[in-house]
Design an enzyme around this catalytic site. Sequence first.
Site, PDB file in Angstrom:
ATOM      1  N   ASP A  93       0.826  -1.209   0.000  1.00  0.00           N
ATOM      2  CA  ASP A  93       0.000   0.000   0.000  1.00  0.00           C
ATOM      3  C   ASP A  93       0.864   1.265   0.000  1.00  0.00           C
ATOM      4  OD1 ASP A  93      -2.324   1.435  -0.024  1.00  0.00           O
ATOM      5  OD2 ASP A  93      -2.754   1.198   2.117  1.00  0.00           O
ATOM      6  N   GLY A  94       0.310   2.334  -0.572  1.00  0.00           N
ATOM      7  CA  GLY A  94       0.976   3.638  -0.511  1.00  0.00           C
ATOM      8  C   GLY A  94       1.522   4.127  -1.848  1.00  0.00           C
ATOM      9  N   ASN A  95       1.210   3.421  -2.936  1.00  0.00           N
ATOM     10  CA  ASN A  95       1.709   3.843  -4.254  1.00  0.00           C
ATOM     11  C   ASN A  95       1.226   5.249  -4.621  1.00  0.00           C
ATOM     12  OD1 ASN A  95       2.693   1.281  -4.404  1.00  0.00           O
ATOM     13  ND2 ASN A  95       1.300   0.566  -6.005  1.00  0.00           N
ATOM     14  N   TRP A 124       2.872   7.983  -2.536  1.00  0.00           N
ATOM     15  CA  TRP A 124       4.281   8.121  -2.943  1.00  0.00           C
ATOM     16  C   TRP A 124       4.377   9.048  -4.157  1.00  0.00           C
ATOM     17  CZ3 TRP A 124       7.047   7.113  -7.379  1.00  0.00           C
ATOM     18  CH2 TRP A 124       8.443   7.037  -7.255  1.00  0.00           C
ATOM     19  N   THR A 144     -11.249  -6.372  -4.521  1.00  0.00           N
ATOM     20  CA  THR A 144     -12.606  -6.261  -5.095  1.00  0.00           C
ATOM     21  C   THR A 144     -13.149  -4.848  -4.880  1.00  0.00           C
ATOM     22  OG1 THR A 144     -13.375  -7.248  -3.015  1.00  0.00           O
ATOM     23  CG2 THR A 144     -13.311  -8.691  -4.914  1.00  0.00           C
ATOM     24  N   ASN A 170     -11.185  -2.143  -5.152  1.00  0.00           N
ATOM     25  CA  ASN A 170     -10.409  -1.182  -5.949  1.00  0.00           C
ATOM     26  C   ASN A 170     -11.100  -0.755  -7.257  1.00  0.00           C
ATOM     27  OD1 ASN A 170      -7.216  -2.588  -4.912  1.00  0.00           O
ATOM     28  ND2 ASN A 170      -8.257  -0.767  -4.147  1.00  0.00           N
ATOM     29  N   TRP A 171     -12.186  -1.465  -7.634  1.00  0.00           N
ATOM     30  CA  TRP A 171     -12.949  -1.060  -8.835  1.00  0.00           C
ATOM     31  C   TRP A 171     -13.600   0.308  -8.647  1.00  0.00           C
ATOM     32  CZ3 TRP A 171     -11.919  -3.877 -12.962  1.00  0.00           C
ATOM     33  CH2 TRP A 171     -11.589  -5.233 -12.804  1.00  0.00           C
ATOM     34  N   ARG A 181     -12.192   2.956  -7.969  1.00  0.00           N
ATOM     35  CA  ARG A 181     -11.276   4.037  -8.377  1.00  0.00           C
ATOM     36  C   ARG A 181     -11.608   4.537  -9.782  1.00  0.00           C
ATOM     37  NH1 ARG A 181      -5.494   2.669  -5.584  1.00  0.00           N
ATOM     38  NH2 ARG A 181      -6.375   2.035  -3.589  1.00  0.00           N
ATOM     39  N   SER A 221      -8.026  -4.695   5.397  1.00  0.00           N
ATOM     40  CA  SER A 221      -8.678  -4.406   4.105  1.00  0.00           C
ATOM     41  C   SER A 221      -9.134  -5.659   3.345  1.00  0.00           C
ATOM     42  CB  SER A 221      -7.769  -3.541   3.222  1.00  0.00           C
ATOM     43  OG  SER A 221      -7.483  -2.313   3.854  1.00  0.00           O
TER      44      SER A 221
HETATM   45  C1  IPE Z   1      -5.463  -2.656  -0.194  1.00  0.00           C
HETATM   46  O1  IPE Z   1      -5.112  -1.321  -0.302  1.00  0.00           O
HETATM   47  C2  IPE Z   1      -5.479  -3.299  -1.557  1.00  0.00           C
HETATM   48  C3  IPE Z   1      -4.192  -3.444  -2.225  1.00  0.00           C
HETATM   49  C4  IPE Z   1      -3.016  -3.159  -1.727  1.00  0.00           C
HETATM   50  C5  IPE Z   1      -4.268  -3.974  -3.571  1.00  0.00           C
HETATM   51  P1  IPE Z   1      -6.223  -0.169  -0.388  1.00  0.00           P
HETATM   52  O2  IPE Z   1      -5.496   1.123  -0.494  1.00  0.00           O
HETATM   53  O3  IPE Z   1      -7.195  -0.467  -1.462  1.00  0.00           O
HETATM   54  O4  IPE Z   1      -6.968  -0.313   1.011  1.00  0.00           O
HETATM   55  P2  IPE Z   1      -7.769   0.747   1.876  1.00  0.00           P
HETATM   56  O5  IPE Z   1      -8.784   1.379   0.970  1.00  0.00           O
HETATM   57  O6  IPE Z   1      -6.779   1.756   2.370  1.00  0.00           O
HETATM   58  O7  IPE Z   1      -8.356  -0.043   2.996  1.00  0.00           O
HETATM   59  C1  IPE Z   2      -1.696   0.249  -3.343  1.00  0.00           C
HETATM   60  O1  IPE Z   2      -1.432   1.615  -3.352  1.00  0.00           O
HETATM   61  C2  IPE Z   2      -1.919  -0.302  -4.719  1.00  0.00           C
HETATM   62  C3  IPE Z   2      -3.310  -0.671  -5.012  1.00  0.00           C
HETATM   63  C4  IPE Z   2      -4.308  -0.582  -4.186  1.00  0.00           C
HETATM   64  C5  IPE Z   2      -3.568  -1.205  -6.340  1.00  0.00           C
HETATM   65  P1  IPE Z   2      -2.596   2.686  -3.331  1.00  0.00           P
HETATM   66  O2  IPE Z   2      -2.970   3.008  -4.732  1.00  0.00           O
HETATM   67  O3  IPE Z   2      -3.715   2.253  -2.470  1.00  0.00           O
HETATM   68  O4  IPE Z   2      -1.858   3.932  -2.683  1.00  0.00           O
HETATM   69  P2  IPE Z   2      -2.461   4.955  -1.645  1.00  0.00           P
HETATM   70  O5  IPE Z   2      -2.967   4.175  -0.492  1.00  0.00           O
HETATM   71  O6  IPE Z   2      -3.559   5.690  -2.352  1.00  0.00           O
HETATM   72  O7  IPE Z   2      -1.316   5.825  -1.290  1.00  0.00           O
HETATM   73 MG    MG Z   3      -4.081   2.462  -0.488  1.00  0.00          MG
END
Ligand code: IPE
Ligand code: IPE
Ligand code: MG
Length: 236
Positions: free
Chosen positions: A14-16, A19, A60, A62-63, A65, A189
């Site tokens: 998490d955190g992409n 970053w 599931t 992440n859709w 976004r 999560s």
């Molecule tokens: C969890 O991260 C899913 C993945 C790393 C693929 P999210 O960023 O989607 O989780 P939440 O929304 O902070 O709980």
């Molecule tokens: C995790 O990073 C990757 C995926 C969920 C696909 P995020 O995209 O959730 O990064 P943040 O949490 O918004 O920084």
């Molecule tokens: Mg995240």
Amino acid sequence: MEQKMPNHVAIIMDGNGRWAQKRGLKRTKGHQKGAEVLKKISEYVYDKKIKVLSVFAFSTENWKRDKEEVDYLMDLFLKAFKDNFDAVKKKGVKVVFSGLKDKLSDKVVKAMEKMSEETKNNNNGVFNICLNYGGQDEIVNASKKISEDVLNGNLSIDDINKDSFGKYLFNDLPPIDLLIRTSGEYRISNFMLWQMAYAELYFTDVLWPDFDEKQMDKAIEVFNNRDRRFGGVKKK
Ligand code: IPE
Ligand code: IPE
Ligand code: MG
């Protein structure tokens, strides 16, 4: 003292997005860097003789976004599968996927099937990629398949137990020993709920694109200092 390696490590990468935003870049740049980090870390993990690595690539949820981000991620998965396939095969690691195929494009599903098929006899390790994955979905899906088997007379209710249940999950994996979540969020999560029953949890503020081998060593060190009692009492 020699380090004990966990058998199954799972990572919520998490955190992409943060970053990238911190650098004034688009979120997708963070995903790109995150994919490079995964390649490096996965190689490191198998070199350390950790047998099973599970990673959360797409949930599931992440859709929800923006379409642009979701499309980018799907293309990135295709590219990553292609670019890393030879390295994975060379390492002798078996690739498996967890998640429902329903919402994924034919192209992505085909690439996933090719990877699993061509690595199915490998036994140096298992790389479990959770894509369109939700832990609750996995348990519901397993329950449906069990119900079908009971209705068809292939399984008796008395034979449903923790071990047999595990065989109905997306993949029959060993329990998670160490769960790592980056980016300073203290939650699960909906990741691998069944397999995480007795996992040691390690949370770090480091954002996934900044995670490196040193961070991995630190997580393993912390794991080594944990006292895993599994409900018992520590022998003096
Ligand atoms: C969890 O991260 C899913 C993945 C790393 C693929 P999210 O960023 O989607 O989780 P939440 O929304 O902070 O709980
Ligand atoms: C995790 O990073 C990757 C995926 C969920 C696909 P995020 O995209 O959730 O990064 P943040 O949490 O918004 O920084
Ligand atoms: Mg995240």
